[in-house]
Scaffold this active site. Structure first.
Site, mmCIF file in Angstrom:
data_model
loop_
_atom_site.group_PDB
_atom_site.id
_atom_site.type_symbol
_atom_site.label_atom_id
_atom_site.label_comp_id
_atom_site.label_asym_id
_atom_site.label_seq_id
_atom_site.Cartn_x
_atom_site.Cartn_y
_atom_site.Cartn_z
ATOM 1 N N SER A 1 3.504 120.862 12.138
ATOM 2 C CA SER A 1 3.497 119.629 12.923
ATOM 3 C C SER A 1 2.815 120.018 14.276
ATOM 4 C CB SER A 1 4.869 119.006 13.458
ATOM 5 O OG SER A 1 5.452 118.906 12.405
ATOM 6 N N GLU B 1 -2.619 113.355 8.663
ATOM 7 C CA GLU B 1 -3.702 114.013 9.506
ATOM 8 C C GLU B 1 -4.266 115.188 8.588
ATOM 9 O OE1 GLU B 1 -2.264 113.249 13.955
ATOM 10 O OE2 GLU B 1 -0.896 114.671 12.749
ATOM 11 N N ASN C 1 1.582 113.714 17.084
ATOM 12 C CA ASN C 1 2.666 114.328 18.080
ATOM 13 C C ASN C 1 2.371 114.530 19.206
ATOM 14 O OD1 ASN C 1 4.672 114.440 16.128
ATOM 15 N ND2 ASN C 1 3.988 116.414 15.057
ATOM 16 N N HIS D 1 -1.170 117.248 7.235
ATOM 17 C CA HIS D 1 0.254 116.653 8.034
ATOM 18 C C HIS D 1 0.539 115.247 7.879
ATOM 19 C CE1 HIS D 1 2.503 115.980 11.975
ATOM 20 N NE2 HIS D 1 3.199 116.376 11.039
#
Ligand code: CAA
Length: 293
Positions: free
Chosen positions: A119, A152, A190, A140
């Site tokens: 992450s 991602e 994130n 991701h």
């Protein structure tokens, strides 16, 4: 290169979902865990997910059986040897990831591609631990991987064009939206989502609203499927804490720092849904606000 066999290292919150999605997309999947208990738990989650899909009429029983039969659980890294793609979904601990990659790199065939589901940790840092930094990238996924559309696809400076394109094609083959991004802590989602959840914790600390009020407000006022504090519990407060530390270290900005409440909760072992207690207490039929906060 054509991907047919996928290895997933880790069968936890993310790993089991990543494995299930790959098997549902027709890939042969090998899932590796460090002990039998974790492996059984991960496989149990997959079986429960498949049973739910059948129950809800999204899948025929025969299809669910086929998906299950494509997944081989193992405790042995050796079973990953013939995989074309290995996706790592272990703890957000760089030391543990590097150790794992060094071991796997010596076992898995040279032409295979490696992907980290990190992450926030550096893709390049992990790629450098292997002899194939050109065949290394970030993939991701989002929790629950079976439901969330996005993957991602993160490019390290050493990732080759071919590997990057294969990553995007692989995500698309799983009917995901593969969004290309760079190897920067937190990637796109994130980078934006973590400070939002941390601000929700700070708003709670400042008495702007109760846990339930903050969550209810963001659901009803911004159309989010979950409020930020429910989401933090869902992501896992331990994972959030690790992401905060990496992002704070990288950007040195207060917005990425762990608020005191999060620190205390982590020290108490309250990791959210997975541990039964976080901003909410999950021990009853319905979650209730954690009365100890
Ligand atoms: N596995 C498989 N399917 C699941 C599932 C799971 N774990 N959880 C939910 N579903 C399915 C349900 O079966 C249901 O499907 P049907 O509509 O076909 O019946 C559908 O998803 C909706 O589920 P529910 O009705 O149970 O509950 P809901 O409507 O509240 O949706 C949710 C649940 C999809 C999780 C929704 O609340 C949501 O989208 N929440 C936000 C999740 C999010 O933001 N995730 C990203 C977190 S950040 C991250 O993961 C990255 C990181 O690095 C930290």
């Amino acid at each position: 290169m054509a991907i047919e066999r996928v290895g997933v290292v880790g069968a936890g919150l993310m790993g089991h979902g990543i494995a299930q999605v790959a098997a549902q997309s027709g890939y042969d999947v090998v899932v590796r865990e460090i002990d039998q208990e974790r492996l059984d738990k991960g496989m149990g989650r997959i079986e429960k997910g498949l049973a739910r899909a059948v129950e809800k009429g999204r899948m025929q029983q025969t299809e669910a059986d086929e998906v299950r039969s494509r997944i081989s659980p193992t405790l042995d890294y050796g079973d990953l040897a013939d995989c074309d793609l290995v996706i790592e979904a272990i703890d957000e601990d760089l030391g543990a990831k590097l150790q794992m990659w060094r071991e796997v790199d010596n076992i898995v065939k040279d032409e295979a591609i490696f992907a980290t589901n990190t992450s926030s940790l550096g893709v390049m840092d992990q790629a450098a631990a292997t002899k194939r930094p050109d065949r290394f990238l970030g993939l991701h996924y989002f929790n629950p991987a079976q439901v969330m559309k996005l993957v991602e696809v993160a490019r390290a400076v050493t990732t080759s064009d071919e590997t990057f394109d294969t990553g995007v094609s692989f995500a698309e083959s799983e009917k995901k939206l593969g969004v290309k991004t760079k190897d920067k802590a937190g990637f796109i989602v994130n980078r934006l989502l973590v400070p939002y959840m941390l601000d929700a914790i700070r708003a709670y600390e400042e008495g702007v609203g109760s846990i339930e009020e903050i969550d209810a407000a963001m659901k009803a006022g911004a159309g989010h499927p979950m409020g930020p504090l429910t989401l933090a519990d869902f992501v896992g407060l331990d994972t959030m804490g690790s992401i905060c530390d990496v992002m704070f270290d990288e950007f040195r900005e207060r917005r990425f720092a762990q608020p005191p409440t999060l620190r205390k909760m982590l020290a108490a072992g309250w990791y959210g849904q997975k541990s039964g207690k976080g901003f909410y207490d999950y021990s009853g039929d319905e979650p209730v606000m954690n009365p100890q906060l």
